[in-house]
Write a protein that holds these residues in place. Structure first.
Motif, PDB file in Angstrom:
ATOM      1  N   LEU A 184       0.822  -1.207   0.000  1.00 17.36           N
ATOM      2  CA  LEU A 184       0.000   0.000   0.000  1.00 17.36           C
ATOM      3  C   LEU A 184       0.859   1.262   0.000  1.00 17.36           C
ATOM      4  O   LEU A 184       0.556   2.237  -0.713  1.00 17.36           O
ATOM      5  CB  LEU A 184      -0.928  -0.007   1.219  1.00 17.36           C
ATOM      6  N   VAL A 185       1.924   1.262   0.792  1.00 17.21           N
ATOM      7  CA  VAL A 185       2.813   2.428   0.836  1.00 17.21           C
ATOM      8  C   VAL A 185       3.443   2.672  -0.533  1.00 17.21           C
ATOM      9  O   VAL A 185       3.498   3.811  -1.011  1.00 17.21           O
ATOM     10  CB  VAL A 185       3.898   2.228   1.923  1.00 17.21           C
ATOM     11  N   VAL A 186       3.910   1.623  -1.190  1.00 16.03           N
ATOM     12  CA  VAL A 186       4.534   1.760  -2.507  1.00 16.03           C
ATOM     13  C   VAL A 186       3.538   2.297  -3.537  1.00 16.03           C
ATOM     14  O   VAL A 186       3.861   3.162  -4.357  1.00 16.03           O
ATOM     15  CB  VAL A 186       5.113   0.407  -2.974  1.00 16.03           C
ATOM     16  N   LEU A 187       2.304   1.803  -3.501  1.00 15.70           N
ATOM     17  CA  LEU A 187       1.313   2.171  -4.513  1.00 15.70           C
ATOM     18  C   LEU A 187       0.738   3.571  -4.323  1.00 15.70           C
ATOM     19  O   LEU A 187       0.440   4.265  -5.299  1.00 15.70           O
ATOM     20  CB  LEU A 187       0.174   1.155  -4.516  1.00 15.70           C
ATOM     21  N   PHE A 188       0.582   3.992  -3.076  1.00 15.74           N
ATOM     22  CA  PHE A 188      -0.169   5.224  -2.823  1.00 15.74           C
ATOM     23  C   PHE A 188       0.684   6.408  -2.389  1.00 15.74           C
ATOM     24  O   PHE A 188       0.153   7.520  -2.253  1.00 15.74           O
ATOM     25  CB  PHE A 188      -1.244   4.963  -1.760  1.00 15.74           C
ATOM     26  N   THR A 189       1.977   6.219  -2.152  1.00 13.05           N
ATOM     27  CA  THR A 189       2.804   7.318  -1.644  1.00 13.05           C
ATOM     28  C   THR A 189       4.122   7.397  -2.407  1.00 13.05           C
ATOM     29  O   THR A 189       4.486   6.491  -3.149  1.00 13.05           O
ATOM     30  CB  THR A 189       3.091   7.153  -0.137  1.00 13.05           C
ATOM     31  N   GLN A 190       4.851   8.496  -2.159  1.00 12.31           N
ATOM     32  CA  GLN A 190       6.151   8.710  -2.781  1.00 12.31           C
ATOM     33  C   GLN A 190       7.241   8.767  -1.704  1.00 12.31           C
ATOM     34  O   GLN A 190       6.966   9.144  -0.562  1.00 12.31           O
ATOM     35  CB  GLN A 190       6.149  10.040  -3.554  1.00 12.31           C
ATOM     36  N   PRO A 191       8.479   8.409  -2.058  1.00 11.75           N
ATOM     37  CA  PRO A 191       9.580   8.547  -1.089  1.00 11.75           C
ATOM     38  C   PRO A 191       9.647   9.966  -0.543  1.00 11.75           C
ATOM     39  O   PRO A 191       9.513  10.943  -1.293  1.00 11.75           O
ATOM     40  CB  PRO A 191      10.818   8.204  -1.930  1.00 11.75           C
ATOM     41  N   GLY A 192       9.827  10.072   0.752  1.00  8.01           N
ATOM     42  CA  GLY A 192       9.878  11.371   1.406  1.00  8.01           C
ATOM     43  C   GLY A 192       8.544  11.886   1.896  1.00  8.01           C
ATOM     44  O   GLY A 192       8.494  12.840   2.688  1.00  8.01           O
ATOM     45  N   ASP A 193       7.431  11.292   1.449  1.00  7.02           N
ATOM     46  CA  ASP A 193       6.105  11.685   1.931  1.00  7.02           C
ATOM     47  C   ASP A 193       5.963  11.382   3.421  1.00  7.02           C
ATOM     48  O   ASP A 193       6.634  10.490   3.966  1.00  7.02           O
ATOM     49  CB  ASP A 193       5.004  10.925   1.184  1.00  7.02           C
ATOM     50  N   THR A 194       5.060  12.095   4.059  1.00  6.99           N
ATOM     51  CA  THR A 194       4.704  11.812   5.444  1.00  6.99           C
ATOM     52  C   THR A 194       3.378  11.066   5.480  1.00  6.99           C
ATOM     53  O   THR A 194       2.388  11.524   4.907  1.00  6.99           O
ATOM     54  CB  THR A 194       4.587  13.096   6.281  1.00  6.99           C
ATOM     55  N   ILE A 195       3.371   9.923   6.152  1.00  7.98           N
ATOM     56  CA  ILE A 195       2.176   9.096   6.318  1.00  7.98           C
ATOM     57  C   ILE A 195       1.797   9.112   7.787  1.00  7.98           C
ATOM     58  O   ILE A 195       2.647   8.897   8.659  1.00  7.98           O
ATOM     59  CB  ILE A 195       2.440   7.643   5.880  1.00  7.98           C
ATOM     60  N   ALA A 196       0.538   9.348   8.075  1.00  8.09           N
ATOM     61  CA  ALA A 196       0.051   9.304   9.454  1.00  8.09           C
ATOM     62  C   ALA A 196      -0.856   8.096   9.647  1.00  8.09           C
ATOM     63  O   ALA A 196      -1.551   7.673   8.717  1.00  8.09           O
ATOM     64  CB  ALA A 196      -0.704  10.577   9.806  1.00  8.09           C
ATOM     65  N   ASP A 197      -0.828   7.553  10.845  1.00  8.09           N
ATOM     66  CA  ASP A 197      -1.735   6.468  11.233  1.00  8.09           C
ATOM     67  C   ASP A 197      -2.327   6.811  12.594  1.00  8.09           C
ATOM     68  O   ASP A 197      -1.676   6.646  13.619  1.00  8.09           O
ATOM     69  CB  ASP A 197      -0.998   5.137  11.297  1.00  8.09           C
ATOM     70  N   PRO A 198      -3.565   7.329  12.614  1.00  7.66           N
ATOM     71  CA  PRO A 198      -4.183   7.721  13.885  1.00  7.66           C
ATOM     72  C   PRO A 198      -4.506   6.551  14.812  1.00  7.66           C
ATOM     73  O   PRO A 198      -4.669   6.751  16.016  1.00  7.66           O
ATOM     74  CB  PRO A 198      -5.465   8.435  13.437  1.00  7.66           C
ATOM     75  N   TYR A 199      -4.656   5.350  14.252  1.00  8.96           N
ATOM     76  CA  TYR A 199      -4.929   4.154  15.055  1.00  8.96           C
ATOM     77  C   TYR A 199      -3.759   3.186  14.848  1.00  8.96           C
ATOM     78  O   TYR A 199      -3.882   2.151  14.207  1.00  8.96           O
ATOM     79  CB  TYR A 199      -6.252   3.523  14.632  1.00  8.96           C
TER      80      TYR A 199
END
Length: 249
Positions: free
Chosen positions: A177-192
């Protein structure tokens, strides 16, 4: 540091983190999933996973929490919002996310080839989990999958990562999912955040991560796992740098 971890309720923390590129998260299930007969994969013992039955050890999500969480996640997100949920909850999450101003895109599925059969034999077993995909950004949505289907096939059992949480996702799934939906250097948050699997995948793939978890023991586990992923990434970078210097010499 590539990771910021917060111990506390995400509904209080989300308004304080500013904007992130993406949110990938696995909120609590609906009340119907919190039955004492639920099949749970226990920790690995003697090379095999134990199978246990019992209720989940966290509270079910309420409609009020879903609505508030959707509002605060959409407000904090500039790109993709991916939310794991039961199939029966897709419509409820769509309503909450659209009500918060984001664009519902599609319900995807995680197929579990090692999912439990329906032991009662009176109906089909589940064998999958839904993932609501919504776009919170400006303009047209974009991802790295081209025309790929939103169908992901990964075993629940993850032999390289011991199970620390009742609904822990496999690292291989979260990496995809990270590879498909984001780019290197992006910030991803997970509230749960739970046991931190999204963070482990994000850090390993060169993304920044912000995690929130209100249960202290799960927060401790997540902190340890994400710290280990950060150290491993640093070692890989160091080894790559040494190899590059050797080649130039």
């Amino acid at each position: 540091m590539s990771a910021q971890l917060h111990l506390g309720d995400c509904l209080d923390i989300l308004p304080t983190i500013g904007k992130v590129q993406h949110i990938i998260t696995d909120p609590p299930y609906e009340a119907e999933a919190h039955t004492k007969g639920r099949r749970l994969l226990g920790k690995q013992r003697g090379g095999q996973r134990t199978v246990e039955y019992g209720a989940l050890d966290f509270d079910a999500i309420s409609d009020a929490e879903r609505t508030e969480a959707a509002e605060k996640m959409v407000s904090a997100c500039d790109g993709w919002l991916l939310v794991f949920c039961q199939a029966e909850a897709v419509a409820a999450w769509r309503k909450a996310i659209e009500g918060a101003g984001a664009r519902y895109m599609r319900a995807m599925v995680w197929i579990k080839p090692d999912g439990a059969p329906q032991f009662t034999g009176d109906r089909p077993g589940m064998g999958y989990e839904s993932i609501v995909a919504a776009w919170c950004g400006e303009g047209r949505s974009r991802w790295n999958g081209g025309g790929k289907h939103g169908v992901f096939r990964h075993a629940q059992r993850d032999n390289n990562h011991p199970k620390e949480h009742m609904t822990q996702k496999p690292v291989a799934l979260m990496r995809e999912l990270v590879v498909l939906f984001t780019q290197p250097g992006d910030t991803i948050a997970d509230p749960y955040m739970g046991s931190g699997t999204t963070g482990v995948a994000a850090i390993a793939l060169g993304r920044k991560f912000i995690g929130m978890e209100r249960t202290a023991r799960h927060f401790k586990t997540a902190s340890e796992r994400i710290d280990a992923a950060s150290r491993q990434l640093s070692l890989k970078k160091e080894a790559a740098g040494q190899q590059a210097n050797t080649c130039r010499a």
